[in-house]
Design a protein around this motif. Structure first.
Motif, mmCIF file in Angstrom:
data_model
loop_
_atom_site.group_PDB
_atom_site.id
_atom_site.type_symbol
_atom_site.label_atom_id
_atom_site.label_comp_id
_atom_site.label_asym_id
_atom_site.label_seq_id
_atom_site.Cartn_x
_atom_site.Cartn_y
_atom_site.Cartn_z
ATOM 1 N N GLU A 88 -11.342 44.083 -8.630
ATOM 2 C CA GLU A 88 -11.190 45.528 -8.425
ATOM 3 C C GLU A 88 -11.119 46.299 -9.732
ATOM 4 O OE1 GLU A 88 -7.704 45.644 -6.031
ATOM 5 O OE2 GLU A 88 -8.717 44.931 -4.212
ATOM 6 N N ARG A 89 -10.602 45.673 -10.787
ATOM 7 C CA ARG A 89 -10.484 46.401 -12.063
ATOM 8 C C ARG A 89 -11.655 46.130 -13.013
ATOM 9 N NH1 ARG A 89 -5.977 42.514 -12.915
ATOM 10 N NH2 ARG A 89 -6.709 40.912 -14.376
ATOM 11 N N LEU A 90 -12.589 45.278 -12.590
ATOM 12 C CA LEU A 90 -13.728 44.953 -13.450
ATOM 13 C C LEU A 90 -14.554 46.211 -13.715
ATOM 14 C CD1 LEU A 90 -14.606 42.183 -14.599
ATOM 15 C CD2 LEU A 90 -16.375 42.119 -12.846
ATOM 16 N N GLY A 91 -14.818 46.478 -14.995
ATOM 17 C CA GLY A 91 -15.509 47.709 -15.342
ATOM 18 C C GLY A 91 -16.652 47.517 -16.311
ATOM 19 N N VAL A 92 -16.894 48.555 -17.090
ATOM 20 C CA VAL A 92 -18.046 48.590 -17.981
ATOM 21 C C VAL A 92 -18.001 47.484 -19.027
ATOM 22 C CG1 VAL A 92 -16.965 50.189 -19.611
ATOM 23 C CG2 VAL A 92 -19.462 50.127 -19.405
ATOM 24 N N GLU A 93 -16.791 47.005 -19.331
ATOM 25 C CA GLU A 93 -16.679 45.939 -20.322
ATOM 26 C C GLU A 93 -17.411 44.673 -19.869
ATOM 27 O OE1 GLU A 93 -13.587 45.508 -17.324
ATOM 28 O OE2 GLU A 93 -14.117 47.187 -18.650
ATOM 29 N N PHE A 94 -17.481 44.445 -18.564
ATOM 30 C CA PHE A 94 -18.223 43.280 -18.052
ATOM 31 C C PHE A 94 -19.716 43.469 -18.325
ATOM 32 C CE2 PHE A 94 -20.423 40.760 -14.868
ATOM 33 C CZ PHE A 94 -19.750 39.548 -14.943
ATOM 34 N N ASP A 95 -20.234 44.668 -18.079
ATOM 35 C CA ASP A 95 -21.636 44.969 -18.371
ATOM 36 C C ASP A 95 -21.938 44.751 -19.853
ATOM 37 O OD1 ASP A 95 -21.718 45.795 -15.715
ATOM 38 O OD2 ASP A 95 -21.408 47.902 -16.233
ATOM 39 N N GLN A 96 -21.033 45.218 -20.691
ATOM 40 C CA GLN A 96 -21.218 45.073 -22.136
ATOM 41 C C GLN A 96 -21.243 43.608 -22.548
ATOM 42 O OE1 GLN A 96 -17.836 47.358 -23.433
ATOM 43 N NE2 GLN A 96 -18.923 49.325 -23.358
ATOM 44 N N CYS A 97 -20.385 42.816 -21.928
ATOM 45 C CA CYS A 97 -20.324 41.396 -22.260
ATOM 46 C C CYS A 97 -21.620 40.690 -21.862
ATOM 47 C CB CYS A 97 -19.133 40.745 -21.556
ATOM 48 S SG CYS A 97 -18.897 39.019 -22.019
ATOM 49 N N VAL A 98 -22.112 40.980 -20.664
ATOM 50 C CA VAL A 98 -23.370 40.378 -20.211
ATOM 51 C C VAL A 98 -24.509 40.771 -21.147
ATOM 52 C CG1 VAL A 98 -25.084 40.342 -18.356
ATOM 53 C CG2 VAL A 98 -22.651 40.241 -17.800
ATOM 54 N N HIS A 99 -24.510 42.036 -21.582
ATOM 55 C CA HIS A 99 -25.544 42.512 -22.512
ATOM 56 C C HIS A 99 -25.487 41.730 -23.824
ATOM 57 C CE1 HIS A 99 -28.282 45.355 -24.438
ATOM 58 N NE2 HIS A 99 -27.454 45.367 -25.471
ATOM 59 N N LEU A 100 -24.287 41.527 -24.349
ATOM 60 C CA LEU A 100 -24.136 40.760 -25.594
ATOM 61 C C LEU A 100 -24.662 39.331 -25.435
ATOM 62 C CD1 LEU A 100 -20.619 41.644 -27.061
ATOM 63 C CD2 LEU A 100 -22.853 42.164 -28.051
ATOM 64 N N LEU A 101 -24.264 38.684 -24.348
ATOM 65 C CA LEU A 101 -24.654 37.288 -24.132
ATOM 66 C C LEU A 101 -26.164 37.151 -23.947
ATOM 67 C CD1 LEU A 101 -21.817 36.173 -21.677
ATOM 68 C CD2 LEU A 101 -21.942 35.796 -24.141
ATOM 69 N N VAL A 130 -13.528 43.110 -24.437
ATOM 70 C CA VAL A 130 -12.359 42.404 -23.907
ATOM 71 C C VAL A 130 -12.452 42.313 -22.387
ATOM 72 C CG1 VAL A 130 -9.853 42.305 -23.755
ATOM 73 C CG2 VAL A 130 -10.931 43.297 -25.780
ATOM 74 N N LEU A 131 -12.245 41.122 -21.864
ATOM 75 C CA LEU A 131 -12.173 40.925 -20.420
ATOM 76 C C LEU A 131 -10.737 40.583 -20.055
ATOM 77 C CD1 LEU A 131 -15.453 38.870 -19.814
ATOM 78 C CD2 LEU A 131 -15.096 41.335 -19.573
ATOM 79 N N ASP A 132 -10.194 41.338 -19.133
ATOM 80 C CA ASP A 132 -8.779 41.243 -18.767
ATOM 81 C C ASP A 132 -8.547 40.153 -17.719
ATOM 82 O OD1 ASP A 132 -6.142 41.637 -18.152
ATOM 83 O OD2 ASP A 132 -6.401 43.660 -17.336
ATOM 84 N N ILE A 133 -7.737 39.142 -18.065
ATOM 85 C CA ILE A 133 -7.416 38.078 -17.107
ATOM 86 C C ILE A 133 -5.915 38.079 -16.785
ATOM 87 C CG2 ILE A 133 -9.343 36.544 -17.643
ATOM 88 C CD1 ILE A 133 -7.317 34.972 -19.444
ATOM 89 N N SER A 134 -5.288 39.229 -16.891
ATOM 90 C CA SER A 134 -3.860 39.292 -16.603
ATOM 91 C C SER A 134 -3.597 39.039 -15.121
ATOM 92 C CB SER A 134 -3.300 40.664 -17.002
ATOM 93 O OG SER A 134 -3.951 41.695 -16.281
ATOM 94 N N VAL A 135 -2.515 38.354 -14.831
ATOM 95 C CA VAL A 135 -2.112 38.083 -13.450
ATOM 96 C C VAL A 135 -0.658 38.525 -13.272
ATOM 97 C CG1 VAL A 135 -3.717 36.160 -13.184
ATOM 98 C CG2 VAL A 135 -1.392 35.718 -14.011
ATOM 99 N N ASP A 136 -0.275 38.843 -12.053
ATOM 100 C CA ASP A 136 1.100 39.271 -11.774
ATOM 101 C C ASP A 136 2.078 38.128 -11.999
ATOM 102 O OD1 ASP A 136 0.200 41.781 -11.141
ATOM 103 O OD2 ASP A 136 0.037 41.351 -9.001
#
Length: 317
Positions: free
Chosen positions: A21-34, A133-139
């Motif tokens: 649910e919180r996945l955002g533009v940073e994921f797109d940026q990461c895929v672009h880099l890779l 940065v990709l956020d992997i924080s958990v409760d």
């Protein structure tokens, strides 16, 4: 015990759902880099994060994206030479403050490689100095004391899978691509297609339907597949003659050597596409109790012949 198991699975599933649910533009940026790196995807980490990192790296490599895992401790003791300015480094650390990982940041920045941080603390050193940065924080972790990496490592692995699948979707990844990187083992066997195994060119026993049966028998004997494909004047497949057919012809006619092949062939023959899976071809042979299949294109022109022995050599049965 069963209830504990359900609690763990539900907690980890919730962690993945929240991350989705919180996945955002940073994921797109990461895929672009890779996808646009001119070098390799370097994955690094320590402890449980390192173990998960090995699997993430292996997934990238198995799908055609050059990748290696470098242990964070080994990196600062000589393995930094594996990292070049053209690489993208994925550094995994839930705290973002793992000393062995943060010690790599200066070197990575100095040589000009891109850095992707996968961490659960967006205020950490790793997050601060990463290009993405990709956020992997958990409760909470799933263990009784909330400290043993469980939900966080499951989420990290899922993030790695998500990156790999995104790359595959963009690049049109298919069974043929996967087979290329998995020629061995059960995966390789399952993805084999008829075109990878069939006889082609001069190996194909083939005659024109106007030829005599004497000529046809010579072709069967010379090619050693126990059959011959019959084509018309337009090179289209019209029939087949097998060793079994020869025995039946002998019983029916006696001397049939001067007869035309057209009058002796079995028609229509069973034909398949070169893109048919080898496992499917085997099923067709078993169902019809035959040992050879004729491979044709969309215009019914001859491309090859698949024999049961070709499938035996794959050890798929």
């Amino acid at each position: 015990m069963r209830n504990i198991g359900k609690q763990v699975l539900n907690l980890e599933a919730q962690a993945i759902q929240k991350a989705s649910e919180r996945l955002g533009v940073e994921f797109d940026q990461c895929v672009h880099l890779l996808r646009n790196t001119k070098g390799r995807i370097i994955v690094t980490g320590l402890g449980k994060s390192g173990l998960v990192g090995k699997k993430i790296s292996a997934t990238f490599a198995s799908c055609g994206y050059p990748s290696i895992f470098i242990h964070a401790t080994d990196a600062v003791h000589g393995d930094l030479g594996n990292i070049t300015e053209n690489d993208v480094v994925i550094a995994i650390s839930y705290s973002g403050e793992t000393i062995e990982v943060t010690n790599l940041i200066q070197f990575i920045k100095r040589i000009g490689a891109k850095l992707v941080g996968i961490c659960g603390n967006l205020n950490s050193q790793l997050a601060q100095y990463s290009d993405v940065v990709l956020d992997i924080s958990v409760d909470k972790e799933a263990c009784p004391i909330g400290l043993v990496p469980t939900a966080s490592t499951t989420l990290t692995l899922s993030i790695g899978d998500a990156l790999a699948v995104a790359l595959m979707e963009i690049d049109g990844f298919n069974e043929e691509t996967y087979r290329k990187y998995h020629p061995g083992g059960q995966i390789g066997k399952k993805l084999l297609k008829v075109k990878h195994l069939m006889h082609t060119g001069i190996e194909i026993p083939v005659v024109n339907f106007s030829m005599t049966m004497e000529e046809t028998i010579n072709e069967i004997s010379n090619k050693g597949l126990g059959m011959v494909v019959v084509t018309d004047d337009n090179q289209k497949v019209v029939g087949i003659i097998t060793d079994g057919d020869l025995r039946r012809l002998l019983q029916k006619y006696g001397n049939f050597l001067k007869m035309n092949t057209k009058d002796c062939m079995h028609s229509p023959p069973i034909c398949i596409s070169p893109d048919t899976l080898a496992t499917e071809a085997l099923k067709i042979m078993e169902t019809n109790r035959i040992t050879s299949l004729i491979v044709v294109n969309e215009e019914n022109k001859l491309l090859g012949v698949l024999h049961l022995h070709d499938l035996w050599r794959t050890e798929m049965f």
